[in-house]
Design an enzyme around this catalytic site. Structure first.
Site, short mmCIF file in Angstrom:
data_model
loop_
_atom_site.label_atom_id
_atom_site.label_comp_id
_atom_site.label_asym_id
_atom_site.label_seq_id
_atom_site.Cartn_x
_atom_site.Cartn_y
_atom_site.Cartn_z
N ASN A 9 19.22 93.19 32.84
CA ASN A 9 20.36 93.92 33.41
C ASN A 9 21.36 92.87 33.90
O ASN A 9 21.12 92.21 34.90
CB ASN A 9 19.91 94.80 34.58
CG ASN A 9 21.10 95.41 35.30
OD1 ASN A 9 22.18 95.50 34.74
ND2 ASN A 9 20.89 95.83 36.54
N LYS A 11 24.26 93.35 35.05
CA LYS A 11 25.16 93.84 36.12
C LYS A 11 26.61 93.56 35.72
O LYS A 11 26.96 93.77 34.57
CB LYS A 11 24.79 93.20 37.45
CG LYS A 11 23.28 93.27 37.74
CD LYS A 11 22.93 92.80 39.10
CE LYS A 11 21.42 92.68 39.22
NZ LYS A 11 20.90 93.22 40.45
N HIS A 95 20.34 103.15 38.47
CA HIS A 95 20.07 101.86 39.11
C HIS A 95 20.40 101.95 40.60
O HIS A 95 21.35 102.62 40.99
CB HIS A 95 20.90 100.76 38.44
CG HIS A 95 20.48 99.40 38.87
ND1 HIS A 95 20.93 98.82 40.03
CD2 HIS A 95 19.62 98.51 38.30
CE1 HIS A 95 20.37 97.62 40.16
NE2 HIS A 95 19.57 97.41 39.13
N GLU A 97 21.86 100.02 42.55
CA GLU A 97 23.24 99.62 42.93
C GLU A 97 24.21 100.78 42.68
O GLU A 97 25.20 100.92 43.39
CB GLU A 97 23.65 98.35 42.17
CG GLU A 97 22.97 97.12 42.77
CD GLU A 97 22.72 95.98 41.80
OE1 GLU A 97 23.33 95.96 40.71
OE2 GLU A 97 21.89 95.11 42.14
N GLU A 167 11.82 99.86 40.93
CA GLU A 167 12.57 98.75 41.51
C GLU A 167 12.68 98.95 43.02
O GLU A 167 13.60 99.63 43.50
CB GLU A 167 13.96 98.68 40.90
CG GLU A 167 13.95 98.45 39.41
CD GLU A 167 15.20 97.71 38.95
OE1 GLU A 167 15.03 96.63 38.35
OE2 GLU A 167 16.32 98.16 39.22
N GLY A 173 17.60 91.32 43.85
CA GLY A 173 18.58 90.28 44.16
C GLY A 173 18.32 89.56 45.47
O GLY A 173 19.17 88.83 45.97
N SER A 213 13.65 90.76 41.51
CA SER A 213 13.46 89.31 41.60
C SER A 213 12.35 88.79 40.68
O SER A 213 11.57 87.91 41.07
CB SER A 213 13.21 88.89 43.06
OG SER A 213 14.33 89.23 43.85
C1 PEP Z 1 18.04 94.60 38.63
O1 PEP Z 1 19.24 94.41 38.62
O2 PEP Z 1 17.58 95.63 38.12
C2 PEP Z 1 17.17 93.60 39.26
C3 PEP Z 1 15.88 93.81 39.30
O3 PEP Z 1 17.78 92.48 39.77
P1 PEP Z 1 17.07 91.10 40.22
O4 PEP Z 1 16.12 90.72 39.12
O5 PEP Z 1 18.20 90.13 40.36
O6 PEP Z 1 16.37 91.37 41.51
#
Ligand code: PEP
Length: 249
Positions: A9, A11, A95, A97, A167, A173, A213
């Site tokens: 992803n 973003k 997601h 976000e 998630e 992040g 992460s």
């Molecule tokens: C994501 O954007 O779905 C995500 C898991 O981000 P990150 O790996 O940066 O935590």
């Protein structure tokens, strides 16, 4: 045996030129890698460059969102018709976000998911608890509620291509990864809820990805969990070497 899916992803990162640069370096690193399914979800504007660059490879290209109508007065949104016309196969829905910053709710996730499935996409439906919910011991309830609402009025037959990404919002992040055991426990709760909604056969085949992460140095331990069927990778997917290392954990 569920084939793992490793999805990137991006973003709101990368221009079309940077997208082409990424694939130039990434594709040779994963050439011949068939153990896992690989998908990259760049921003909408980079989709044509990504599709062109990935042509002839085994890497699929996905979008980061999709609207619930085929067309209409919905400024700033993107439809299944538009994504299908490009050749997109996967789409991220719900997601955190989007939920956190853009007013996405369990109900809009349900609408988007229904449309994505109807149009034949493989949706990656994201769910997960925020830190306060985990600390209050509400994680299981939150996951069950998000599943129930997201999958409302969708049949098992329609949902056949569904993929879920667990998630935990506190891990996205932040550099804080759920331990493999914490992730596996949440995945089991999700699989139980999916069993209740769609039945045992469906749940046994369903891929549940972990996101939050994921990095080259923790991917192997996470992927070793039987309950974890792949990863949704944000930050660490922006660099071709790092994403290839995760794919090849
Ligand atoms: C994501 O954007 O779905 C995500 C898991 O981000 P990150 O790996 O940066 O935590």
């Amino acid at each position: 045996m569920r084939k793992k899916l490793i999805a990137a992803n991006w973003k709101m990162y990368k221009t079309p030129d940077q997208t082409r640069d990424f694939f130039r370096e990434f594709l040779p690193l994963v050439a011949g890698h068939t153990r896992d399914e690989i998908v990259v979800c760049p921003p909408f504007l980079d989709l044509p460059a990504a599709l062109e660059a990935a042509k002839g490879s085994d890497v699929g290209i996905g979008a980061q969102n999709v609207h619930w109508k085929e067309e209409g007065a919905f400024t700033g949104e993107t439809s299944t018709l538009q994504l299908l016309a490009l050749g997109i196969t996967h789409v991220i829905v719900g997601h955190s976000e989007r939920r956190q910053y853009f007013g996405e709710t369990d109900d809009t996730v349900n609408l988007r998911l229904k449309m994505a499935l109807e149009a034949g996409f493989t949706p990656i439906c994201c769910i997960g608890e925020v830190l306060e919910e985990r600390e209050a011991g509400a994680t299981d309830d939150v996951l069950r509620r998000q599943c129930t609402r997201a999958f409302h009025a969708i049949s098992a037959k329609k949902a056949a291509k569904l993929v879920i990404a667990y998630e935990p919002v506190w891990a996205i992040g932040t550099g804080k990864t759920a331990t493999p055991a914490i992730a596996a426990e949440a995945h089991a709760v999700i699989r139980n809820e999916v069993t209740r909604i769609f039945g045992e056969d469906f749940a046994a085949k369903l891929r549940i990805l972990y996101g939050g992460s994921v990095k080259p140095d923790n991917a192997a331990a996470l992927m070793a969990e039987e309950e974890i069927d792949g990863a949704l990778v944000g930050g660490a997917s922006l660099d071709p070497k790092s994403f290839a290392a995760i794919v090849k954990y």
